[in-house]
Design a protein around this motif. Structure first.
Motif, PDB file in Angstrom:
ATOM      1  N   GLN A 259      10.538   4.850   5.412  1.00 29.39           N
ATOM      2  CA  GLN A 259       9.362   5.559   4.925  1.00 29.39           C
ATOM      3  C   GLN A 259       9.699   6.770   4.049  1.00 29.39           C
ATOM      4  OE1 GLN A 259       5.949   4.675   5.281  1.00 29.39           O
ATOM      5  NE2 GLN A 259       7.057   2.793   5.706  1.00 29.39           N
ATOM      6  N   GLU A 260      10.748   7.498   4.375  1.00 26.72           N
ATOM      7  CA  GLU A 260      11.120   8.654   3.556  1.00 26.72           C
ATOM      8  C   GLU A 260      11.563   8.212   2.162  1.00 26.72           C
ATOM      9  OE1 GLU A 260      10.657  11.895   4.135  1.00 26.72           O
ATOM     10  OE2 GLU A 260       9.634  11.211   5.945  1.00 26.72           O
TER      11      GLU A 260
ATOM     12  N   GLU B 176       6.995   9.084  -5.401  1.00 24.03           N
ATOM     13  CA  GLU B 176       6.900  10.365  -6.122  1.00 24.03           C
ATOM     14  C   GLU B 176       7.600  10.261  -7.480  1.00 24.03           C
ATOM     15  OE1 GLU B 176       5.628  13.536  -5.320  1.00 24.03           O
ATOM     16  OE2 GLU B 176       4.803  12.940  -3.380  1.00 24.03           O
ATOM     17  N   LYS B 177       8.771   9.648  -7.485  1.00 22.22           N
ATOM     18  CA  LYS B 177       9.536   9.524  -8.732  1.00 22.22           C
ATOM     19  C   LYS B 177       8.878   8.530  -9.686  1.00 22.22           C
ATOM     20  CE  LYS B 177      14.110   8.461 -10.510  1.00 22.22           C
ATOM     21  NZ  LYS B 177      15.458   8.007 -10.220  1.00 22.22           N
TER      22      LYS B 177
ATOM     23  N   ALA C 231       1.956  14.491  -9.509  1.00 24.62           N
ATOM     24  CA  ALA C 231       0.516  14.757  -9.667  1.00 24.62           C
ATOM     25  C   ALA C 231      -0.309  13.564  -9.182  1.00 24.62           C
ATOM     26  CB  ALA C 231       0.188  15.073 -11.118  1.00 24.62           C
ATOM     27  N   PHE C 232       0.103  12.359  -9.548  1.00 28.77           N
ATOM     28  CA  PHE C 232      -0.601  11.149  -9.099  1.00 28.77           C
ATOM     29  C   PHE C 232      -0.582  11.060  -7.584  1.00 28.77           C
ATOM     30  CE2 PHE C 232      -0.728   6.753  -7.748  1.00 28.77           C
ATOM     31  CZ  PHE C 232      -1.802   6.242  -8.450  1.00 28.77           C
ATOM     32  N   MET C 233       0.589  11.282  -6.996  1.00 27.67           N
ATOM     33  CA  MET C 233       0.715  11.181  -5.548  1.00 27.67           C
ATOM     34  C   MET C 233      -0.130  12.243  -4.839  1.00 27.67           C
ATOM     35  SD  MET C 233       2.419   8.561  -4.667  1.00 27.67           S
ATOM     36  CE  MET C 233       2.840   8.919  -2.967  1.00 27.67           C
TER      37      MET C 233
ATOM     38  N   HIS D  38       0.842  -1.192   0.000  1.00 30.12           N
ATOM     39  CA  HIS D  38       0.000   0.000   0.000  1.00 30.12           C
ATOM     40  C   HIS D  38       0.880   1.245   0.000  1.00 30.12           C
ATOM     41  CE1 HIS D  38      -2.915  -2.997   1.230  1.00 30.12           C
ATOM     42  NE2 HIS D  38      -3.847  -2.149   0.854  1.00 30.12           N
ATOM     43  N   ILE D  39       0.546   2.199  -0.853  1.00 21.62           N
ATOM     44  CA  ILE D  39       1.311   3.438  -0.935  1.00 21.62           C
ATOM     45  C   ILE D  39       1.072   4.264   0.329  1.00 21.62           C
ATOM     46  CG2 ILE D  39       1.602   5.582  -2.235  1.00 21.62           C
ATOM     47  CD1 ILE D  39       0.724   3.790  -4.738  1.00 21.62           C
TER      48      ILE D  39
END
Length: 126
Positions: free
Chosen positions: A73-74, A81-82, A87-89, A42-43
């Protein structure tokens, strides 16, 4: 605290792993189903009931990559993100903070059946 895994979680996990062709999205390790080496990651945490079974909130990762990111987590956020795009995130983040309702049993059962149906349809095309 460990979250309970129910029949809907299992159907969702099967769907995500089938959708991603039993291949880790990070390292590209590929396995034949039903391989425990490929997991549904899960994101945003699955603790949020509203986004727990949102297919945009999950990808397939191998056990090794999933474990690696669980404790970093970071790095997980940066990789997402990459890989998925800012935008999706951001859209997913809005969903995460905007939905928090727990599903009732009838909704869970309908979703479970839908994921099983969609998984079978994906399996039929491969």
């Amino acid at each position: 605290m460990r979250l309970k895994r129910d029949a809907l979680d299992a159907a969702f996990s099967d769907f995500i792993r089938t959708r991603d062709r039993w291949c880790c999205r990070r390292c590209r390790a590929s396995h034949n189903p039903p391989a425990v080496e490929i997991q549904c990651a899960h994101i945003f945490t699955r603790g949020n009931k509203g986004i727990r079974v949102d297919e945009q909130n999950a990808i397939a990762l191998c056990k090794r990559c999933h474990c690696y990111f669980t404790f970093r987590q970071e790095e997980w956020r940066a990789w997402c993100e990459k890989y998925l795009g800012t935008a999706f995130m951001e859209k997913l983040r809005i969903k995460y903070y905007g939905r928090g309702q727990k599903l009732v049993a009838s909704e869970k059962e309908l979703l479970r059946k839908d994921f099983i149906k969609r998984t079978r349809a994906l399996e039929a095309t491969t």
